[in-house]
Design a protein around this motif. Structure first.
Motif, PDB file in Angstrom:
ATOM      1  N   THR A 226      46.687  62.885  76.117  1.00 54.72           N
ATOM      2  CA  THR A 226      48.067  63.183  75.734  1.00 54.72           C
ATOM      3  C   THR A 226      48.170  63.587  74.271  1.00 54.72           C
ATOM      4  O   THR A 226      47.548  62.978  73.404  1.00 54.72           O
ATOM      5  CB  THR A 226      48.975  61.956  75.970  1.00 54.72           C
ATOM      6  OG1 THR A 226      48.725  61.434  77.279  1.00 54.72           O
ATOM      7  CG2 THR A 226      50.441  62.340  75.846  1.00 54.72           C
ATOM      8  N   ARG A 227      48.965  64.640  74.022  1.00 51.30           N
ATOM      9  CA  ARG A 227      49.249  65.076  72.657  1.00 51.30           C
ATOM     10  C   ARG A 227      50.755  65.157  72.454  1.00 51.30           C
ATOM     11  O   ARG A 227      51.510  65.479  73.381  1.00 51.30           O
ATOM     12  CB  ARG A 227      48.643  66.445  72.389  1.00 51.30           C
ATOM     13  CG  ARG A 227      47.118  66.477  72.318  1.00 51.30           C
ATOM     14  CD  ARG A 227      46.628  67.903  72.281  1.00 51.30           C
ATOM     15  NE  ARG A 227      46.955  68.612  73.521  1.00 51.30           N
ATOM     16  CZ  ARG A 227      47.120  69.921  73.615  1.00 51.30           C
ATOM     17  NH1 ARG A 227      47.024  70.683  72.524  1.00 51.30           N
ATOM     18  NH2 ARG A 227      47.388  70.492  74.770  1.00 51.30           N
ATOM     19  N   LEU A 228      51.167  64.855  71.237  1.00 50.46           N
ATOM     20  CA  LEU A 228      52.575  64.972  70.863  1.00 50.46           C
ATOM     21  C   LEU A 228      52.698  66.082  69.833  1.00 50.46           C
ATOM     22  O   LEU A 228      51.999  66.070  68.816  1.00 50.46           O
ATOM     23  CB  LEU A 228      53.075  63.651  70.270  1.00 50.46           C
ATOM     24  CG  LEU A 228      54.573  63.560  69.956  1.00 50.46           C
ATOM     25  CD1 LEU A 228      55.378  63.655  71.246  1.00 50.46           C
ATOM     26  CD2 LEU A 228      54.874  62.258  69.236  1.00 50.46           C
ATOM     27  N   ARG A 229      53.550  67.069  70.097  1.00 51.47           N
ATOM     28  CA  ARG A 229      53.660  68.224  69.214  1.00 51.47           C
ATOM     29  C   ARG A 229      55.093  68.362  68.702  1.00 51.47           C
ATOM     30  O   ARG A 229      56.052  68.249  69.468  1.00 51.47           O
ATOM     31  CB  ARG A 229      53.253  69.493  69.953  1.00 51.47           C
ATOM     32  CG  ARG A 229      53.405  70.778  69.135  1.00 51.47           C
ATOM     33  CD  ARG A 229      52.801  71.948  69.867  1.00 51.47           C
ATOM     34  NE  ARG A 229      51.354  71.792  69.987  1.00 51.47           N
ATOM     35  CZ  ARG A 229      50.609  72.502  70.822  1.00 51.47           C
ATOM     36  NH1 ARG A 229      51.167  73.384  71.631  1.00 51.47           N
ATOM     37  NH2 ARG A 229      49.307  72.311  70.867  1.00 51.47           N
ATOM     38  N   ALA A 230      55.217  68.592  67.399  1.00 50.70           N
ATOM     39  CA  ALA A 230      56.521  68.838  66.780  1.00 50.70           C
ATOM     40  C   ALA A 230      56.468  70.174  66.053  1.00 50.70           C
ATOM     41  O   ALA A 230      55.592  70.385  65.206  1.00 50.70           O
ATOM     42  CB  ALA A 230      56.874  67.715  65.810  1.00 50.70           C
ATOM     43  N   LYS A 231      57.371  71.080  66.380  1.00 47.80           N
ATOM     44  CA  LYS A 231      57.491  72.353  65.680  1.00 47.80           C
ATOM     45  C   LYS A 231      58.689  72.255  64.738  1.00 47.80           C
ATOM     46  O   LYS A 231      59.835  72.251  65.185  1.00 47.80           O
ATOM     47  CB  LYS A 231      57.670  73.497  66.676  1.00 47.80           C
ATOM     48  CG  LYS A 231      56.439  73.729  67.546  1.00 47.80           C
ATOM     49  CD  LYS A 231      56.609  74.953  68.435  1.00 47.80           C
ATOM     50  CE  LYS A 231      55.338  75.218  69.237  1.00 47.80           C
ATOM     51  NZ  LYS A 231      55.464  76.426  70.093  1.00 47.80           N
TER      52      LYS A 231
ATOM     53  N   PRO B 249      61.875  70.881  67.748  1.00 48.09           N
ATOM     54  CA  PRO B 249      61.625  70.248  69.046  1.00 48.09           C
ATOM     55  C   PRO B 249      60.329  69.451  69.083  1.00 48.09           C
ATOM     56  O   PRO B 249      59.354  69.788  68.407  1.00 48.09           O
ATOM     57  CB  PRO B 249      61.555  71.441  70.005  1.00 48.09           C
ATOM     58  CG  PRO B 249      61.054  72.565  69.142  1.00 48.09           C
ATOM     59  CD  PRO B 249      61.663  72.339  67.783  1.00 48.09           C
ATOM     60  N   LEU B 250      60.334  68.379  69.889  1.00 53.74           N
ATOM     61  CA  LEU B 250      59.141  67.590  70.196  1.00 53.74           C
ATOM     62  C   LEU B 250      58.736  67.867  71.635  1.00 53.74           C
ATOM     63  O   LEU B 250      59.589  68.002  72.513  1.00 53.74           O
ATOM     64  CB  LEU B 250      59.441  66.091  70.077  1.00 53.74           C
ATOM     65  CG  LEU B 250      59.720  65.479  68.706  1.00 53.74           C
ATOM     66  CD1 LEU B 250      60.109  64.016  68.900  1.00 53.74           C
ATOM     67  CD2 LEU B 250      58.524  65.595  67.802  1.00 53.74           C
ATOM     68  N   THR B 251      57.438  67.917  71.881  1.00 59.18           N
ATOM     69  CA  THR B 251      56.942  68.103  73.239  1.00 59.18           C
ATOM     70  C   THR B 251      55.752  67.186  73.472  1.00 59.18           C
ATOM     71  O   THR B 251      54.871  67.074  72.612  1.00 59.18           O
ATOM     72  CB  THR B 251      56.506  69.563  73.483  1.00 59.18           C
ATOM     73  OG1 THR B 251      57.573  70.443  73.145  1.00 59.18           O
ATOM     74  CG2 THR B 251      56.126  69.775  74.940  1.00 59.18           C
ATOM     75  N   LEU B 252      55.740  66.535  74.624  1.00 54.32           N
ATOM     76  CA  LEU B 252      54.599  65.715  75.031  1.00 54.32           C
ATOM     77  C   LEU B 252      53.772  66.529  76.002  1.00 54.32           C
ATOM     78  O   LEU B 252      54.279  67.031  77.010  1.00 54.32           O
ATOM     79  CB  LEU B 252      55.081  64.426  75.689  1.00 54.32           C
ATOM     80  CG  LEU B 252      54.012  63.375  75.992  1.00 54.32           C
ATOM     81  CD1 LEU B 252      53.430  62.830  74.696  1.00 54.32           C
ATOM     82  CD2 LEU B 252      54.593  62.243  76.826  1.00 54.32           C
ATOM     83  N   LEU B 253      52.468  66.712  75.705  1.00 58.40           N
ATOM     84  CA  LEU B 253      51.593  67.569  76.495  1.00 58.40           C
ATOM     85  C   LEU B 253      50.475  66.757  77.121  1.00 58.40           C
ATOM     86  O   LEU B 253      49.922  65.847  76.497  1.00 58.40           O
ATOM     87  CB  LEU B 253      50.986  68.654  75.604  1.00 58.40           C
ATOM     88  CG  LEU B 253      51.960  69.539  74.819  1.00 58.40           C
ATOM     89  CD1 LEU B 253      51.197  70.400  73.829  1.00 58.40           C
ATOM     90  CD2 LEU B 253      52.788  70.398  75.760  1.00 58.40           C
TER      91      LEU B 253
END
Length: 287
Positions: free
Chosen positions: A235-240, A262-266
Motif C-alpha cells: 500500500t502507498r499513500l499519495r498526496a498531490k 487530493p490524497l489517494t490510497l494505492l
C-alpha cells in the motif's frame, strides 16, 4: 491496515509542523552578509542570516485531511500556535528561547461518530529551552523549575527543530532568482523543507517552485509536488499538493505555507483503494 494508515496520515499532517515553521520564522534579522549589488527589479536575491536575540514571532499552523477508506470517512484537524522569543543564538542556530504554547490540539472523527478533541499537555504553558554544549536540550517551566523527563520529550517532539541548524532552504541559489524562474529542489531538500526525514519510505517528485513575485519583504513561490509514502509492502499513500510558499529574501526564512490537494490510497497494482484531500496552512507575525 488502519494503524499503519493512521501513522501515514500523522506524518502527512505534520509536514511543515509548527516546530519547523517556528525554526524558519524565529530567525529575524541578524548580522548576515550584505548584498554586494542591488538586484534588477525583476530579480530577487536571498540572503541567509543567523537568528537574532530579541526576535519575537507568533506562528500558527493548521493541517487537515478528510479520507474515505472502505466506505468510511476519516477526518482529522491539527492546530497549533505559539510565540517564540529568541534569547540567545550562535552563528548557526537558536541556543536559547522562550516558548509560549498557545494552542496544540487534534480533532478527529470517524464516520458518523462523535468528534473527539485531544489537547496536548504543553498547551497554555511557557517554557525556557536551552541547547547545551553537548547538543542536548534542557528546559524549565515558567516558574523556573526543571521540567519532568516526559514533558521534555514532548517539547523536543514539537519544538526541537528550533534549536537545529536550518537546512530547509538550501535549494535557493546563491545568485539572484528571476521572476518566473523555475527551481526544482531535490527530493531530499523538499523533505527537509516539509520537516520530514529521509527514511526511504517517502518519495517526492513532480516538484516545481516558480518565483511568482518578489519584494524586499516577501518572495512568493507557486509550488507543486507529489508526496508518496509507503504504508506497507502492498500500500502507498499519495498526496498531490499545490499552493504557495512565501520566503523572506533578507534572511531566507519561510513566512507562510499554503498547500492543498487530493490524497489517494494505492494498492500494489496502482489501483485506487481510497481517496480524500489534505490542506496545510501556516502563517507568522513578527512583533
Amino acid at each position: 491496515m488502519i494503524p499503519k494508515l493512521a501513522t501515514a496520515f500523522l506524518c502527512l499532517c505534520l509536514l511543515p509542523g509548527c516546530s519547523k515553521i517556528i525554526q524558519n520564522l524565529a530567525q529575524e534579522g541578524g548580522a548576515g552578509t550584505s548584498a554586494t549589488a542591488e538586484p534588477a527589479s525583476n530579480e530577487v536575491s536571498f540572503l541567509q542570516r543567523p537568528p537574532k536575540p530579541g526576535t519575537k514571532v507568533n506562528v500558527a499552523t493548521k493541517t487537515s485531511f478528510k479520507f474515505t477508506f472502505e466506505g468510511k470517512v476519516f477526518r482529522e484537524v491539527d492546530e497549533d500556535s505559539a510565540q517564540i522569543s529568541v534569547q540567545a543564538s550562535d552563528e548557526f542556530r537558536v541556543t536559547k528561547a522562550t516558548i509560549d504554547v498557545k494552542q496544540l490540539f487534534t480533532t478527529k472523527q470517524e464516520g458518523t461518530g462523535d468528534e473527539k478533541k485531544s489537547v496536548n499537555p504543553l498547551a497554555g504553558s511557557r517554557f525556557i529551552v536551552t541547547r547545551n554544549d553537548d547538543g542536548k536540550l534542557s528546559a524549565q517551566d515558567g516558574s523556573g523549575t526543571k521540567v519532568a523527563t516526559a514533558q521534555l520529550a514532548q517539547i523536543k517532539e514539537h519544538f526541537g527543530t528550533i534549536f537545529e541548524t536550518d537546512k530547509t532552504v538550501e535549494f535557493l541559489p546563491k545568485r539572484a532568482v528571476k521572476i518566473g524562474e523555475k527551481l526544482i529542489p531535490s527530493s531530499d531538500a523538499v523533505l527537509k523543507l516539509l520537516g520530514q526525514k529521509d527514511d526511504g519510505a517517502t518519495v517526492i517528485d513532480g516538484v516545481e517552485f516558480i518565483l511568482h513575485s518578489g519584494t524586499a519583504e516577501r518572495a512568493a513561490f507557486a509550488v507543486t509536488l507529489t508526496f508518496t509514502q509507503k504504508v506497507d509492502p502492498r500500500t502507498r499513500l499519495r498526496a498531490k499538493l499545490a499552493g504557495t510558499i512565501d520566503i523572506r529574501p533578507k534572511d531566507s526564512q519561510i513566512s507562510a505555507i499554503s498547500l492543498k490537494g487530493p490524497l489517494t490510497l494505492l494498492d500494489a497494482g496502482g489501483n485506487d483503494k481510497g481517496n480524500g484531500d489534505l490542506s496545510i496552512d501556516a502563517t507568522a507575525t513578527f512583533l
